[in-house]
Enzyme design. Structure first.
Site, PDB file in Angstrom:
ATOM      1  N   ASN A 157      -3.822  12.476   1.305  1.00  0.00           N
ATOM      2  CA  ASN A 157      -4.853  13.632   1.001  1.00  0.00           C
ATOM      3  C   ASN A 157      -5.494  14.633   0.655  1.00  0.00           C
ATOM      4  OD1 ASN A 157      -6.618  11.779  -1.243  1.00  0.00           O
ATOM      5  ND2 ASN A 157      -7.249  10.103  -0.113  1.00  0.00           N
TER       6      ASN A 157
ATOM      7  N   ASP B 217       0.777  -0.817   0.269  1.00  0.00           N
ATOM      8  CA  ASP B 217       0.403  -0.447  -0.190  1.00  0.00           C
ATOM      9  C   ASP B 217       0.914   1.851  -0.220  1.00  0.00           C
ATOM     10  OD1 ASP B 217      -1.086   0.094   3.571  1.00  0.00           O
ATOM     11  OD2 ASP B 217       1.093   0.415   2.592  1.00  0.00           O
TER      12      ASP B 217
ATOM     13  N   GLU C 197      -5.799   2.076   0.037  1.00  0.00           N
ATOM     14  CA  GLU C 197      -4.971   2.311  -1.326  1.00  0.00           C
ATOM     15  C   GLU C 197      -4.284   1.037  -1.480  1.00  0.00           C
ATOM     16  OE1 GLU C 197      -3.763   3.080   3.042  1.00  0.00           O
ATOM     17  OE2 GLU C 197      -5.731   2.945   1.481  1.00  0.00           O
TER      18      GLU C 197
END
Length: 602
Positions: A475, A467, A511
């Site tokens: 974000n 990930d 993710e």
């Protein structure tokens, strides 16, 4: 005395002295620093738990395509995670009124009978109707800690009091670019100090609901189209097979030419023609569409004929099967207008027989004797009638053939559309809509199949879980749209590394991605993992909130020879633990779960 206890004892004895020195120097004391450390630790634990809750809810939303399951799961999880007493879904109507969807609501015990809210209550807010969704149309949330101190209008407060609402937080639900409804969290018993993280969580959930609604609507449309196409295809196939079995199809032009030639040859007459009515003229207009005539007589082909008397008086008789047999037109008691039409075509004697297309009068089979009168025998009349009947059947077959060809083309188009719809359904079920790599559902199916195959073959199976490091910070700093673009880039790059047809790259959730490597041992899996990690580093995607200033990956690798005594979940768990250890090593790191003595080829 244990030597390891000595530093602890010394620190305990010296703490008062160190605290006094720190105060004299104006520095934080050890007690203050420990308290701050404890507070920060609790905050980080809360943030981590909150993020895990968000991903858990989002994963549940994405795991289903059934709207009822999606909404029931979402409202229940949201209600309990926010610690509120009710979570409801409000859907807008065409006039920007709307209603609460009772089937999708979740209420904590004790509040499920509060007012009428959630019982498909129609709530037409005049402000929302006038402004076509108001603030929600601009993707804004509405948060009120206490309706009595929020400065609400009198009518708004009275409506909220009617349902015993004391505090609320609402977020819009968009399907594509259209405002669909509102996700609302309510507190009945007391005011509520809404945290920024709670409102953000509500917003994220409403966004995922919009995506789920869009996906479910698209799936429903495709399923309906596929059902309709399947039904149409089955009907057309039955029709095509039935017609092919019981009818002999004929080409219209060939049918016409064969008929007129055979009739004139058999009867030795001067002209045989096929006259077709213009059906829109009520049998008052028509023309000859086929003809066989001796060269010495004028051709009647494609000449327009107007006969209002025929349409008004005679068509109905031909419709019921009557025929006309004239030995001499001048001795048949015909009207002058009728004789003029016959003279135009040099007719002296004739037989006229109706041609039917099903139950409708299509035209006339005309047998003409031009030079002189003629006595038509019964056998000749019977022959013409039989031939006309066969022509009518063949005519209907010809029309049915044309219809069949048209239907066959439509069927082909329908089957193509059905195949396209099925392909879209399959892609929808297998691919992640954002990254266009296989989704979690297909990952589970693929891993299960490979596990069973390699149990039989007793070969290695490797799994890489990876990930994006600090993706939440990414974000928060760059925005969710940039986060989506980052996921797309990473999926595309990793896909270029995982080249073997037998391997699979999938989006596992959020993710996190996974790579299934059949017939691959530890060393081969490590090579692939390092290639993926290096490729992502080489992208150089900026990440200003990390030490390396670029987006990096952490990867966990697990390798097993599948066994009937184990399940694929064990392999997933090992890879996940390895990923966790990679994170503990400081991220941007590959970690293998175990050491393998023997490798399979990669």
């Amino acid at each position: 005395m244990n030597n390891r206890k000595i530093p602890y004892i010394l620190a305990t004895l010296c703490r008062p002295i160190i605290n006094k020195i720190s105060k004299l120097l104006g520095l934080p004391t050890i007690d203050y620093l420990q308290a701050q450390l404890h507070q920060k630790t609790e905050q980080l634990e809360q943030i981590s738990a909150h993020q895990k809750a968000i991903y858990r809810v989002i994963s549940k939303i994405r795991a289903s395509l059934d709207l009822e399951t999606i909404f029931r799961t979402t409202t229940k999880e949201t209600c309990r995670l926010l610690g509120v007493e009710r979570v409801s879904v409000y859907r807008f109507s065409e006039d920007w009124g709307g209603q609460f969807l009772g089937d999708f609501e979740f209420t904590e015990p004790g509040w499920d009978n509060c007012g009428k809210l959630g019982k498909n209550t129609i709530w037409n807010d005049s402000y929302l109707q006038k402004h076509q969704g108001g603030r929600y149309r601009h993707n804004e949330t509405f948060v009120v800690e206490d309706i009595y101190t929020a400065g609400l209008s009198q009518c708004h407060a009275e409506i909220l009091e009617q349902f015993q609402i004391r505090a609320f937080a609402t977020a819009p639900i968009f399907v594509k670019q259209k405002l669909w409804g509102i996700l609302a969290a309510y507190q009945h018993s007391r005011p509520n100090n809404w945290q920024i993280s709670e409102v953000k969580f509500l917003t994220q959930v409403s966004a995922q609901l919009g995506m789920a609604l869009q996906q479910a609507e698209q799936l429903a449309e495709l399923e309906q189209k596929a059902k309709s196409l399947r039904e149409t295809g089955q009907q057309q196939i039955i029709l095509l097979n039935l017609i092919s079995a019981i009818r002999e199809s004929l080409d219209f032009d060939t049918l016409c030419q064969t008929t007129i030639k055979e009739v004139r040859k058999t009867l030795q007459c001067d002209r045989v023609g096929l006259f077709r009515f213009d059906l829109d003229s009520n049998y008052c207009y028509g023309e000859f569409v086929a003809e066989s005539v001796l060269p010495i007589y004028d051709s009647a082909l494609l000449k327009k004929v107007k006969d209002y008397c025929f349409g008004e008086k005679y068509a109905i008789h031909y419709q019921h099967g009557s025929i006309q047999v004239l030995t001499d037109i001048y001795n048949a008691g015909l009207k002058d207008c009728h004789i003029q039409v016959l003279e135009e075509f040099q007719i002296r004697a004739q037989i006229i027989v109706p041609l039917m297309n099903g139950s409708k009068l299509w035209g006339l089979l005309c047998i003409h004797q031009c030079e002189n009168t003629r006595e038509w025998s019964k056998n000749e009349i019977r022959f013409v009638k039989q031939l006309a009947a066969q022509f009518s059947i063949a005519l209907q077959n010809s029309h049915l053939l044309a219809q069949t060809r048209s239907q066959a083309e439509e069927l082909s188009q329908a089957l193509d559309a059905l195949q396209e719809a099925n392909d879209k359904l399959e892609n929808l079920a297998r691919l992640d809509s954002l990254t266009q790599v296989p989704n979690r559902r297909y990952f589970d199916e693929f891993l299960d199949l490979e596990w069973k195959r390699l149990v039989r073959e007793k070969q290695y199976l490797s799994l890489i879980m990876f990930d994006i490091d600090h993706f939440k910070l990414y974000n928060d700093f760059y925005g969710h749209q940039a986060g989506d673009q980052c996921l797309v880039k990473i999926a595309k790059t990793a896909k270029e590394i995982v080249k073997r047809p037998v391997d699979l790259l999938a989006r596992y959730g959020g993710e996190e991605f996974a790579v299934i490597l059949p017939n691959t041992g530890q060393s081969g899996a490590c090579v692939v993992a390092e290639q993926i990690k290096s490729a992502i580093n080489n992208l150089g995607i900026p990440h200003g909130r990390t030490e390396k200033q670029i987006v990096t990956l952490s990867l966990g690798i697990a390798t097993q020879i599948p066994s009937v005594y184990q399940t694929p979940q064990k392999l997933i768990l090992e890879a996940d633990q390895a990923l966790y250890q990679a994170k503990q090593q400081g991220r941007d790191y590959c970690m293998h779960f175990r050491t393998i003595e023997k490798d399979a080829d990669y």
